[in-house]
Design an enzyme around this catalytic site. Structure first.
Site, mmCIF file in Angstrom:
data_model
loop_
_atom_site.group_PDB
_atom_site.id
_atom_site.type_symbol
_atom_site.label_atom_id
_atom_site.label_comp_id
_atom_site.label_asym_id
_atom_site.label_seq_id
_atom_site.Cartn_x
_atom_site.Cartn_y
_atom_site.Cartn_z
ATOM 1 C CG HIS A 13 41.812 30.791 52.797
ATOM 2 N ND1 HIS A 13 40.887 30.205 51.964
ATOM 3 C CD2 HIS A 13 42.719 29.823 53.111
ATOM 4 C CE1 HIS A 13 41.212 28.922 51.780
ATOM 5 N NE2 HIS A 13 42.308 28.666 52.470
ATOM 6 C CD GLU B 70 40.744 35.330 49.915
ATOM 7 O OE1 GLU B 70 41.287 34.727 50.869
ATOM 8 O OE2 GLU B 70 40.938 35.022 48.732
ATOM 9 C CB CYS C 214 37.941 29.328 48.549
ATOM 10 S SG CYS C 214 37.848 29.540 50.346
ATOM 11 C CB CYS D 119 36.935 33.422 51.537
ATOM 12 S SG CYS D 119 38.350 32.680 52.386
HETATM 13 ZN ZN LIG Z 1 39.328 31.170 51.028
#
Ligand SMILES: [Zn+2]
Length: 170
Positions: A62, A64, A92, A95
């Site tokens: 991801h 982030e 999420c 992250c």
């Molecule tokens: Zn994430």
């Protein structure tokens, strides 16, 4: 729009959010999921940007999380605290935790995890394997702004296209 949303954002914030939507679109067009994020330092300079890269099988790639890791070796603790992370979709829990552990500053997101979860359910998709917790449930000290219209709708459209590509249902 929530009370914590656009009210405290300026045109510079919105420009950075638009860049995140562009990155999300790039991800989608390259076969990944539509998520894009950037880190802007305390002087307003974009220092790092990335987008989702899970298509080859590593579901943790991801943007982030990449930002949090990048910040470990490129920014001091003070610089991290002064930075803002802009992102197309709310972090999420993985992250959000990385963001909190690294002591990064404010987060501005276009689309909330709650919104995405509702839409995914409406599209008949199974629930995500990770709970859609608000960022502040995971990292309570982080200042968070979002969702931000009309960018939430623009990101929704990218996710709708992803579903369409995968299932033909949307
Ligand atoms: Zn994430």
């Amino acid at each position: 729009m929530t009370a914590a949303g656009r009210g405290s954002l300026d045109e510079t914030d919105l420009r950075h959010l638009r860049r995140c939507v562009e990155l999300a679109r790039e991800g989608l067009e390259d076969g990944d999921e539509p998520f894009g994020s950037i880190l802007v330092d305390g002087q307003g300079e974009v220092r790092f940007e990335d987008r989702n890269r899970v298509k080859d099988g590593d579901e943790t790639r991801h943007p982030e999380l990449e930002i949090a890791r990048w910040s470990a070796s490129h920014l001091t603790a003070d610089e991290r605290a002064a930075a803002t992370v802009y992102t197309s979709g709310e972090h999420c829990p993985m992250c959000a935790a990385a963001h909190g552990w690294m002591g990064l500053g404010r987060i501005v997101y276009a689309l909330s995890s709650a919104q995405l979860g509702e839409w995914r359910a409406g599209w008949g998709l199974p629930a995500s394997p990770v709970a859609a917790l608000p960022i502040t449930d995971v990292a309570p000290e982080v200042r968070v702004h979002g969702p931000v219209s009309p960018y939430d709708d623009r990101v929704r459209e990218l996710h709708r296209r992803l579903v369409e590509r995968r299932t033909g249902l949307a």
